[in-house]
Scaffold this active site. Structure first.
Site, PDB file in Angstrom:
ATOM      1  CE  LYS A  64      -1.980   3.140   1.833  1.00 47.86           C
ATOM      2  NZ  LYS A  64      -1.783   4.555   1.393  1.00 47.86           N
ATOM      3  N   GLY A  68       6.763   6.159   7.882  1.00 42.23           N
ATOM      4  CA  GLY A  68       5.890   7.327   7.797  1.00 42.23           C
ATOM      5  C   GLY A  68       5.955   8.120   9.080  1.00 42.23           C
ATOM      6  CB  SER A  69       3.716  10.687  10.448  1.00 41.30           C
ATOM      7  OG  SER A  69       2.522  10.003  10.759  1.00 41.30           O
ATOM      8  CB  VAL A  90       0.525   7.121  10.802  1.00 49.27           C
ATOM      9  CG1 VAL A  90       0.014   5.843  10.163  1.00 49.27           C
ATOM     10  CG2 VAL A  90      -0.294   8.321  10.331  1.00 49.27           C
ATOM     11  N   GLY A  91       2.506   5.833  12.985  1.00 50.96           N
ATOM     12  CA  GLY A  91       3.274   4.679  13.460  1.00 50.96           C
ATOM     13  C   GLY A  91       2.782   4.190  14.817  1.00 50.96           C
ATOM     14  CD  GLU A 123      12.910   5.335   9.013  1.00 49.75           C
ATOM     15  OE1 GLU A 123      13.127   6.227   9.871  1.00 49.75           O
ATOM     16  OE2 GLU A 123      12.777   5.573   7.819  1.00 49.75           O
ATOM     17  CB  CYS A 151      12.784  10.356   8.128  1.00 51.11           C
ATOM     18  SG  CYS A 151      13.248   9.053   7.064  1.00 51.11           S
ATOM     19  CD  GLU A 189       9.752  14.221  10.758  1.00 54.31           C
ATOM     20  OE1 GLU A 189       8.685  13.606  10.972  1.00 54.31           O
ATOM     21  OE2 GLU A 189      10.749  13.690  10.241  1.00 54.31           O
TER      22      GLU A 189
HETATM   23  C1  UN1 Z   1      14.214   8.810   4.348  1.00 54.98           C
HETATM   24  O1  UN1 Z   1      14.314  10.016   4.423  1.00 54.98           O
HETATM   25  O2  UN1 Z   1      13.178   8.249   4.740  1.00 54.98           O
HETATM   26  O3  UN1 Z   1      20.233   8.928   3.828  1.00 54.98           O
HETATM   27  C2  UN1 Z   1      15.244   7.922   3.745  1.00 54.98           C
HETATM   28  C3  UN1 Z   1      19.292   9.361   3.178  1.00 54.98           C
HETATM   29  C4  UN1 Z   1      18.651   8.488   2.118  1.00 54.98           C
HETATM   30  C5  UN1 Z   1      17.491   7.749   2.696  1.00 54.98           C
HETATM   31  C6  UN1 Z   1      16.478   8.636   3.348  1.00 54.98           C
HETATM   32  N1  UN1 Z   1      19.622   7.580   1.567  1.00 54.98           N
HETATM   33  O4  UN1 Z   1      18.837  10.490   3.346  1.00 54.98           O
END
Ligand code: UN1
Length: 494
Positions: free
Chosen positions: A175, A228-229, A232-233, A250, A284, A385
């Site tokens: 999804k 994701g956020s 939600v996680g 994550e 992230c 964030e």
């Molecule tokens: C993400 O932002 O969810 O190191 C992944 C990094 C990328 C992966 C980011 N190779 O920013």
């Protein structure tokens, strides 16, 4: 007329059961509708999960090296289609072309790395305490994996989940984020061209609250892998607990770059620009905080400001663009709300802080690269964030204080230190409480052959990427073979 795309369930392409659709829109130009995608709900998820269960029966018995060959071929197709996919990606989610190419490359790297795992997937053979008894711990597939992926790395992150899931012998219900369904569709086409059997991956498009929520709850799912956020996680984790599923999360980050008084300032500025404004700050791993030693604070901030003022905002397909749009209207508003919050908290807006509306930019979701100075670690802009092109600059009097500020957030994904002093670098490696630490490099730049993830509210203890993803995508099965021909009692026949 925009193309209408379909779900892929049990080897068949078809619309959502409800017949509903949603639009996929170019964030650099909202008049550019890329396609219509099925708005799926619980009944589509039900069919997809059943199809996955059916396909799993044969797929788990396909030897891992054979499964991995399909993944390898998918990598070859990605190489061939890299430029085309990068362009589609920029059109679909806005990141500048060079970064979109990097995203596809990350998918290629994952495919080649995981293809090799087909001939490894190591278990452990351990000596037994009794004679004529053999013991081995081996990996077996988990079963049905629900892969729920974000829009910011619309090709790379799906490959991080799907490819190891497949090599390990799982079937998947996929999804993808509703903002990037075309990348997901294209990845599925590539897997099919590479030889993936029917039903092994089932693609269900739709909204998180509908398709996503029913997938997470579905009793036929054994493992949820979610990126994701954090909000939600948390919900995913709760449902996982209630339904006894394995859950790999994550989530967010509030990553910091520490700039020491002995740092190469120019290099630190480059790192802060790349980490803060690459992907319009929508990683992230983005460097949304820079914690600068008092002694270089002025020099760093002036140079940083100068560089950021020169960044060109525009559509990602234009090679002159440095910073592309943000993903959608809701994010654009949210980022701007944080600017208001920062102002209200007394931080000093040094540059940016507004939605860009001149000329063609009016058509898309463009936010000016923003820097706040005089930021206190207690301010919301320093703790929450934002997921946009907005960076807070904080001051510290020492390495210890900088480390304390860095660690004092609810997230713990990535951190970086710029220093020429080896002792300080190692102290930072030891004391920065994050899943990833960089020395003399920005907070972004993770490579797929290493574990990826973070501590505190960034994750729940798992690491996708590297060899550690195999511990998510498999269960351990311990096997004892007694070839003595008599009853031997462990712990008793000593
Ligand atoms: C993400 O932002 O969810 O190191 C992944 C990094 C990328 C992966 C980011 N190779 O920013």
């Amino acid at each position: 007329m925009a193309t209408t795309y379909r779900n892929y369930i049990g080897g068949e392409w078809g619309p959502a059961a409800s017949g509903g659709t949603f639009e996929d829109v170019n964030p650099a130009n909202r008049d550019d509708v890329i396609g219509l995608f099925p708005r799926s709900d619980a009944s589509d998820v039900e069919r997809a999960t059943r199809a996955a269960r059916e396909a799993f029966r044969a797929w788990r018995l396909v030897p891992a090296p054979r499964r991995a060959e399909i993944v390898f071929r998918a990598g070859e197709i990605l190489v061939r289609r890299k430029e085309e996919l990068a362009r589609l990606m920029t059109r679909e989610m806005g990141k500048v072309l060079a970064e979109a190419r990097g995203d596809v490359q990350e998918g290629i790297d994952t495919a080649y790395y995981m293809a090799g795992e087909g001939r490894r997937l190591f278990g452990h053979q351990v000596p037994c305490e009794l004679p004529s008894k053999f013991g081995v711990a081996m990996r077996v597939p988990v079963g049905i994996v629900a892969a729920i992926t974000p829009w910011n790395f619309p090709l790379a992150i799906p490959t991080w989940k799907l490819l190891p899931a497949l090599v390990c012998g799982n079937a998947v219900v996929f999804k993808p984020a509703e903002d990037t369904p075309l990348m997901a569709h294209t990845l599925l086409e590539i897997l099919l061209e590479a030889g993936l059997p029917k039903g092994v991956v089932n693609l269900v498009h739709g909204y998180g609250e509908e398709a996503g929520a029913s997938l997470v709850r579905h009793p036929g799912v054994d493992l949820i892998s979610f990126t994701g956020s954090t909000e939600v996680g948390r919900e995913v984790a709760k449902v996982g607990a209630e339904t006894y599923k394995k859950v790999s999360l994550e989530m967010g980050g509030k990553n910091a770059i520490l700039v020491m008084d002995d740092a190469p300032v120019e290099l630190a500025v480059e790192g802060a620009v790349w980490g803060g404004f690459g992907t319009s700050g929508q990683r992230c791993t983005a460097a949304s905080r820079v914690i600068v030693h008092d002694k270089v604070h002025r020099a760093f901030t002036d140079a940083f400001l100068e560089r950021v003022k020169g960044l060109k905002l525009g559509p990602g397909l234009d090679e002159r663009t440095d910073v592309g749009p943000v993903i959608n209207e809701a994010q654009l508003r949210r980022i701007h709300e944080y600017t208001e919050v920062g102002r209200g908290e007394g931080a000093k807006l040094l540059v940016g802080g507004e939605i860009a509306t001149e000329g063609e930019l009016r058509k898309g979701f463009f936010y000016r690269p923003t820097i706040f100075g005089d930021v206190d670690p207690r301010m919301r802009i320093a703790r929450e964030e934002i997921f946009g092109p907005s960076v807070s600059v904080l001051r510290a009097r020492s390495l210890e204080e900088a480390i304390e500020i860095c660690n004092n957030t609810s997230y713990g994904l990535s951190s970086a230190i710029y220093t020429r002093d080896l002792n300080r670098a190692f102290q930072a490696i030891q004391d920065l409480a994050t899943g990833i630490t960089y020395v003399n490099s920005s907070t972004i730049g993770a490579e797929i052959q290493f574990p990826f993830g973070g501590v505190r509210q960034t994750g729940n203890g798992h690491r996708e990427g590297g060899w550690t993803v195999l511990d998510i995508m498999t269960e351990w099965k311990t096997v004892y073979v007694d070839y003595s021909g008599r009853l031997q009692k462990a712990q008793i026949d000593v």
